[in-house]
Scaffold this motif. Sequence first.
Motif, PDB file in Angstrom:
ATOM      1  N   SER A  26       0.837  -1.210   0.000  1.00  0.00           N
ATOM      2  CA  SER A  26       0.000   0.000   0.000  1.00  0.00           C
ATOM      3  C   SER A  26       0.862   1.245   0.000  1.00  0.00           C
ATOM      4  O   SER A  26       1.919   1.286   0.625  1.00  0.00           O
ATOM      5  CB  SER A  26      -0.909   0.032   1.239  1.00  0.00           C
ATOM      6  N   LEU A  27       0.353   2.250  -0.688  1.00  0.00           N
ATOM      7  CA  LEU A  27       0.985   3.570  -0.704  1.00  0.00           C
ATOM      8  C   LEU A  27       0.015   4.570  -0.102  1.00  0.00           C
ATOM      9  O   LEU A  27      -1.198   4.464  -0.303  1.00  0.00           O
ATOM     10  CB  LEU A  27       1.315   3.990  -2.135  1.00  0.00           C
ATOM     11  N   ALA A  28       0.545   5.546   0.622  1.00  0.00           N
ATOM     12  CA  ALA A  28      -0.265   6.606   1.203  1.00  0.00           C
ATOM     13  C   ALA A  28       0.012   7.911   0.466  1.00  0.00           C
ATOM     14  O   ALA A  28       1.162   8.226   0.164  1.00  0.00           O
ATOM     15  CB  ALA A  28       0.066   6.767   2.689  1.00  0.00           C
ATOM     16  N   ALA A  29      -1.057   8.649   0.180  1.00  0.00           N
ATOM     17  CA  ALA A  29      -0.938   9.990  -0.405  1.00  0.00           C
ATOM     18  C   ALA A  29      -1.192  10.985   0.716  1.00  0.00           C
ATOM     19  O   ALA A  29      -2.183  10.872   1.442  1.00  0.00           O
ATOM     20  CB  ALA A  29      -1.962  10.177  -1.524  1.00  0.00           C
ATOM     21  N   LEU A  30      -0.292  11.941   0.853  1.00  0.00           N
ATOM     22  CA  LEU A  30      -0.400  12.915   1.933  1.00  0.00           C
ATOM     23  C   LEU A  30      -0.431  14.336   1.407  1.00  0.00           C
ATOM     24  O   LEU A  30       0.203  14.646   0.393  1.00  0.00           O
ATOM     25  CB  LEU A  30       0.787  12.779   2.898  1.00  0.00           C
ATOM     26  N   ALA A  55      -3.872   0.438  -2.913  1.00  0.00           N
ATOM     27  CA  ALA A  55      -3.589  -0.900  -2.405  1.00  0.00           C
ATOM     28  C   ALA A  55      -3.385  -1.836  -3.590  1.00  0.00           C
ATOM     29  O   ALA A  55      -4.182  -1.848  -4.531  1.00  0.00           O
ATOM     30  CB  ALA A  55      -4.724  -1.398  -1.521  1.00  0.00           C
ATOM     31  N   ILE A  56      -2.318  -2.582  -3.537  1.00  0.00           N
ATOM     32  CA  ILE A  56      -1.925  -3.465  -4.628  1.00  0.00           C
ATOM     33  C   ILE A  56      -2.135  -4.922  -4.216  1.00  0.00           C
ATOM     34  O   ILE A  56      -1.865  -5.297  -3.081  1.00  0.00           O
ATOM     35  CB  ILE A  56      -0.423  -3.269  -4.961  1.00  0.00           C
ATOM     36  N   GLY A  57      -2.594  -5.727  -5.156  1.00  0.00           N
ATOM     37  CA  GLY A  57      -2.701  -7.167  -4.947  1.00  0.00           C
ATOM     38  C   GLY A  57      -1.851  -7.880  -5.977  1.00  0.00           C
ATOM     39  O   GLY A  57      -1.415  -7.284  -6.965  1.00  0.00           O
ATOM     40  N   VAL A  58      -1.598  -9.140  -5.744  1.00  0.00           N
ATOM     41  CA  VAL A  58      -0.829  -9.958  -6.680  1.00  0.00           C
ATOM     42  C   VAL A  58      -1.784 -10.947  -7.334  1.00  0.00           C
ATOM     43  O   VAL A  58      -2.526 -11.652  -6.654  1.00  0.00           O
ATOM     44  CB  VAL A  58       0.312 -10.704  -5.959  1.00  0.00           C
ATOM     45  N   VAL A  59      -1.777 -10.951  -8.657  1.00  0.00           N
ATOM     46  CA  VAL A  59      -2.586 -11.885  -9.429  1.00  0.00           C
ATOM     47  C   VAL A  59      -1.607 -12.659 -10.309  1.00  0.00           C
ATOM     48  O   VAL A  59      -1.051 -12.105 -11.260  1.00  0.00           O
ATOM     49  CB  VAL A  59      -3.643 -11.154 -10.288  1.00  0.00           C
ATOM     50  N   GLY A  60      -1.370 -13.915  -9.953  1.00  0.00           N
ATOM     51  CA  GLY A  60      -0.344 -14.684 -10.665  1.00  0.00           C
ATOM     52  C   GLY A  60       1.003 -14.027 -10.453  1.00  0.00           C
ATOM     53  O   GLY A  60       1.434 -13.833  -9.319  1.00  0.00           O
ATOM     54  N   ARG A  61       1.627 -13.630 -11.550  1.00  0.00           N
ATOM     55  CA  ARG A  61       2.925 -12.950 -11.459  1.00  0.00           C
ATOM     56  C   ARG A  61       2.796 -11.453 -11.700  1.00  0.00           C
ATOM     57  O   ARG A  61       3.787 -10.752 -11.842  1.00  0.00           O
ATOM     58  CB  ARG A  61       3.882 -13.560 -12.475  1.00  0.00           C
ATOM     59  N   LEU A  68       1.115  -7.529 -10.755  1.00  0.00           N
ATOM     60  CA  LEU A  68       0.542  -6.664  -9.735  1.00  0.00           C
ATOM     61  C   LEU A  68      -0.782  -6.119 -10.250  1.00  0.00           C
ATOM     62  O   LEU A  68      -0.944  -5.857 -11.434  1.00  0.00           O
ATOM     63  CB  LEU A  68       1.477  -5.499  -9.419  1.00  0.00           C
ATOM     64  N   HIS A  69      -1.725  -5.974  -9.359  1.00  0.00           N
ATOM     65  CA  HIS A  69      -3.064  -5.517  -9.700  1.00  0.00           C
ATOM     66  C   HIS A  69      -3.445  -4.398  -8.734  1.00  0.00           C
ATOM     67  O   HIS A  69      -3.299  -4.546  -7.514  1.00  0.00           O
ATOM     68  CB  HIS A  69      -4.038  -6.689  -9.564  1.00  0.00           C
ATOM     69  N   LEU A  70      -3.914  -3.263  -9.251  1.00  0.00           N
ATOM     70  CA  LEU A  70      -4.386  -2.188  -8.402  1.00  0.00           C
ATOM     71  C   LEU A  70      -5.725  -2.617  -7.825  1.00  0.00           C
ATOM     72  O   LEU A  70      -6.740  -2.663  -8.515  1.00  0.00           O
ATOM     73  CB  LEU A  70      -4.529  -0.883  -9.192  1.00  0.00           C
TER      74      LEU A  70
END
Length: 92
Positions: free
Chosen positions: A57-61, A71-77, A79-81
């Motif tokens: 996860s990245l935070a915007a300030l 927030a990023i997820g992993v789908v197979g190999r 990255l998925h937003l």
Amino acid sequence: MSAFRIRLARADDAEAFHRVEEDAASLLHEEPSLAGTVIPPTASRSDHARVIAKGRSLAALHGEAIIGFAAIGVVGRELHLHELSVARAHQR
């Protein structure tokens, strides 16, 4: 220099992420064209904490206040937003 910055999320950001998501999601509840549409619940503080703990996860300030996150997820190999939320006051 911009007052906005992006950084890797920290464990103590989970509550702020939840507040930002609730704020952004309120737009969906107010949109007349979505009347009758089931809007899924927002993620809980603990849900955000689990994703943050994985380093995805990245935070915007703006100044020191968290105004958004990704927030990023992993789908197979790949990255998925998984989610992108911005507080209403900072949306354009």
